[in-house]
Write a protein that holds these residues in place. Structure first.
Motif, PDB file in Angstrom:
ATOM      1  N   PHE A 177       0.832  -1.205   0.000  1.00  0.00           N
ATOM      2  CA  PHE A 177       0.000   0.000   0.000  1.00  0.00           C
ATOM      3  C   PHE A 177       0.867   1.255   0.000  1.00  0.00           C
ATOM      4  CE2 PHE A 177      -3.065   2.838   2.481  1.00  0.00           C
ATOM      5  CZ  PHE A 177      -3.784   3.174   1.333  1.00  0.00           C
ATOM      6  N   GLN A 178       1.955   1.217   0.786  1.00  0.00           N
ATOM      7  CA  GLN A 178       2.858   2.359   0.834  1.00  0.00           C
ATOM      8  C   GLN A 178       3.507   2.621  -0.518  1.00  0.00           C
ATOM      9  OE1 GLN A 178       5.593   1.839   4.300  1.00  0.00           O
ATOM     10  NE2 GLN A 178       5.102   3.986   4.619  1.00  0.00           N
ATOM     11  N   ALA A 179       3.854   1.560  -1.230  1.00  0.00           N
ATOM     12  CA  ALA A 179       4.496   1.734  -2.541  1.00  0.00           C
ATOM     13  C   ALA A 179       3.564   2.456  -3.518  1.00  0.00           C
ATOM     14  CB  ALA A 179       4.901   0.374  -3.102  1.00  0.00           C
ATOM     15  N   THR A 236       8.671  -3.571 -10.955  1.00  0.00           N
ATOM     16  CA  THR A 236       8.581  -2.218 -10.408  1.00  0.00           C
ATOM     17  C   THR A 236       7.271  -1.547 -10.813  1.00  0.00           C
ATOM     18  OG1 THR A 236      10.992  -1.982 -10.403  1.00  0.00           O
ATOM     19  CG2 THR A 236       9.694   0.043 -10.290  1.00  0.00           C
ATOM     20  N   SER A 237       6.833  -1.767 -12.044  1.00  0.00           N
ATOM     21  CA  SER A 237       5.542  -1.214 -12.475  1.00  0.00           C
ATOM     22  C   SER A 237       4.395  -1.822 -11.680  1.00  0.00           C
ATOM     23  CB  SER A 237       5.334  -1.468 -13.981  1.00  0.00           C
ATOM     24  OG  SER A 237       6.185  -0.648 -14.751  1.00  0.00           O
ATOM     25  N   ILE A 238       4.499  -3.110 -11.385  1.00  0.00           N
ATOM     26  CA  ILE A 238       3.473  -3.769 -10.571  1.00  0.00           C
ATOM     27  C   ILE A 238       3.473  -3.213  -9.149  1.00  0.00           C
ATOM     28  CG2 ILE A 238       2.765  -5.969  -9.547  1.00  0.00           C
ATOM     29  CD1 ILE A 238       3.814  -7.343 -12.087  1.00  0.00           C
ATOM     30  N   LEU A 239       4.662  -3.003  -8.578  1.00  0.00           N
ATOM     31  CA  LEU A 239       4.758  -2.435  -7.236  1.00  0.00           C
ATOM     32  C   LEU A 239       4.134  -1.047  -7.170  1.00  0.00           C
ATOM     33  CD1 LEU A 239       8.408  -3.421  -6.170  1.00  0.00           C
ATOM     34  CD2 LEU A 239       6.272  -4.341  -5.256  1.00  0.00           C
ATOM     35  N   ALA A 240       4.271  -0.293  -8.261  1.00  0.00           N
ATOM     36  CA  ALA A 240       3.786   1.088  -8.267  1.00  0.00           C
ATOM     37  C   ALA A 240       2.301   1.194  -8.560  1.00  0.00           C
ATOM     38  CB  ALA A 240       4.569   1.914  -9.282  1.00  0.00           C
ATOM     39  N   THR A 241       1.776   0.309  -9.426  1.00  0.00           N
ATOM     40  CA  THR A 241       0.398   0.517  -9.898  1.00  0.00           C
ATOM     41  C   THR A 241      -0.439  -0.754 -10.028  1.00  0.00           C
ATOM     42  OG1 THR A 241       1.031   0.281 -12.223  1.00  0.00           O
ATOM     43  CG2 THR A 241       1.204   2.483 -11.265  1.00  0.00           C
TER      44      THR A 241
END
Length: 518
Positions: free
Chosen positions: A266-268, A322-327
């Protein structure tokens, strides 16, 4: 080094050092409260005695940690006036509110009830005494919440406006004022992550110390012989006292790990929206990219310790992560460090003014080396806890008469080795959080960037020698306190729990008091 660099080093050293004690106090107060709850609710006198002893054993270490945590924490707030007076002047009307609540509500709550808990054994009614340690646990979490609320305002300012006449940020009643600060979405995301990190620290500590003693008593029982009186007593200590503590710690580790993963995810997402530069610097993502991968290993050239993208080379990457972590979208486009830097220069200016009125070039990129590796250390060091948890479950498997303990010295040493790893992971997480925000000490809110302050504008106008003097003094003092803390904690941990002895007249087990031999 300039006063700004020295002031940043001093705040970093004192903060990271202080935060060694904070998560253990937060987590251990809760675990000790749960241990005492098990003892109070137990109908079996043997089980009740075992958990009472565990409560007092780990409670003695909680007391030591709490005391040194207070001594190191006082310095933190003084620094806002000593080294960061311009920051305090600019945002003190807002930042001071949650700090005042922390002192007036949380700190007094936990300190008063900790005193009642320490001196209330066998004096207060059993359930009232149990309530005191729960109030300590609640107080430590309240304290963490108010501090996180203050820090979250620096990450994402809400509920405030800039007064053009005074040039200071003030609470804005039209935006909800202090309530908005306390319910900041950044606070609501960070709090469960910090608390679950504290639980992991305490759970690893309990598992490590209990695991060491379980192995020690197991081997002592085999050495003396299970048929002997002394051997049987050591066997009972291993099976009935320290084995339950190990499994209790493992359960706490699993619970904290689940909350850590969920809250971290959630924080990411919030970080991507509020501070895209921090998200990009966590990956050392220099150019805007769709379907951004997550790199396992990145190396740098001669300028690797600076915000220099030209020296960054990604060697091992996992696609789309990284894209998955962000969105959650594997094909999402993430802006790179260089593109964001150019965007911020256009938005906030290519130059800025320091506290002396000098115009300096603005660089909105954090230190990529620090942000990249601190982010990975925060995640990677958790592997030690995972190994200990599964190993402990395996060597203590079984129920009732089939419940097992182990004499593996490798397990004992690994549990001890794993104790500091969550501490280091917590520190790495805070280094990433604070360094990734640079060069902002108050990061602009993307929706309303009027309340903002750069680090170079928040420092006091002290001469460098003065800051250096206090930096050296505090560092040496903290070094001495570190030795004292380690000595006291090691002494308390190695002391263990005395083998219970029965009173010949009453046939009751003795229950030693908390030790004050400090």
């Amino acid at each position: 080094m300039e006063a700004l660099d020295l002031a940043r080093w001093q705040f970093g050293i004192t903060t990271v050092y202080h935060f060694i004690f904070v998560p253990l106090t937060i987590g251990l107060s809760l675990l000790v409260a749960m241990m005492q709850t098990v003892a109070v609710r137990s109908k079996d006198p043997v089980r009740k005695d075992a958990w009472t002893r565990l409560t007092k054993f780990f409670g003695s270490m909680l007391i030591v940690n709490f005391g040194i945590g207070i001594a190191t924490g006082i310095v933190q707030e003084f620094q806002f006036g000593m080294n960061w007076s311009e920051y305090a002047r600019y945002v003190g009307d807002v930042f001071g509110a949650p700090l005042a609540l922390e002192g007036l509500l949380a700190f007094f709550l936990e300190s008063v009830f900790l005193g009642l808990w320490i001196f209330g054994w066998n004096k207060l009614p059993e359930k009232i005494h149990l309530l005191t340690i729960w109030m300590v646990a609640i107080g430590t979490m309240l304290s963490a919440y108010f501090i996180i609320a203050a820090n979250s305002f620096m990450q994402h300012p809400v509920g405030a406006m800039l007064n053009p006449e005074t040039g200071r940020a003030e609470l804005d009643p039209s935006q909800g004022s202090i309530l908005s600060v306390l319910t900041n979405v950044t606070t609501l995301a960070a709090f469960p992550h910090v608390i679950s990190g504290a639980w992991l620290v305490a759970a690893a500590f309990v598992t490590g110390v209990a695991g060491w003693h379980m192995v020690r008593h197991h081997n002592k029982a085999r050495q003396l012989g299970l048929d002997s009186v002394d051997g049987a007593e050591h066997n009972l200590m291993s099976r009935n006292v320290f084995r339950p503590a190990v499994r209790f710690g493992v359960v706490a580790m699993f619970v904290s790990a689940v909350v850590l993963v969920i809250s971290g995810d959630f924080q990411a997402k919030i970080m991507f929206e509020q501070q895209p530069m921090k998200m990009a610097s966590a990956e050392a993502l220099c150019e805007t990219q769709s379907g951004a991968p997550f790199s396992i290993l990145t190396v740098g050239g001669p300028n690797a310790f600076e915000a220099d993208c030209e020296s960054v080379t990604h060697l091992i990457e996992v696609p789309y992560v990284t894209s998955i972590l962000a969105t959650y979208d594997p094909g999402a486009t993430l802006q790179g460090v260089d593109d964001l830097n150019a965007q911020y220069k256009e938005q906030f200016g290519e130059t800025t003014t320091d506290i002396f009125g000098n115009e300096v070039e603005a660089d909105y990129r954090p230190n990529l080396f620090v942000t990249y590796w601190s982010f990975r250390l925060m995640i990677g060091l958790a592997a030690f806890s995972a190994i200990v948890a599964f190993w402990a479950l395996w060597v203590t498997r079984g129920k009732g008469e089939n419940a097992r303990t182990t004499g593996s010295k490798a397990f004992a040493w690994f549990t001890v080795l794993a104790i500091p790893m969550p501490f280091l992971a917590n520190s790495a997480g805070w280094v990433f959080t604070e360094m990734g925000r640079q060069p902002w000490v108050v990061h602009p809110n993307p929706l309303d960037p009027t309340v903002r302050l750069m680090t170079i504008q928040g420092v006091s106008s002290n001469p460098g020698w003065m800051v250096l003097t206090s930096l050296v003094t505090f560092t040496l003092l903290y070094g001495v306190l570190a030795v004292v803390w380690f000595y006291l904690m090691r002494k308390a941990a190695l002391k263990g729990i005395p083998i219970p002895q029965r009173d010949e007249q009453t046939d009751e087990l003795d229950t030693p008091a908390i030790s004050f031999g400090y």
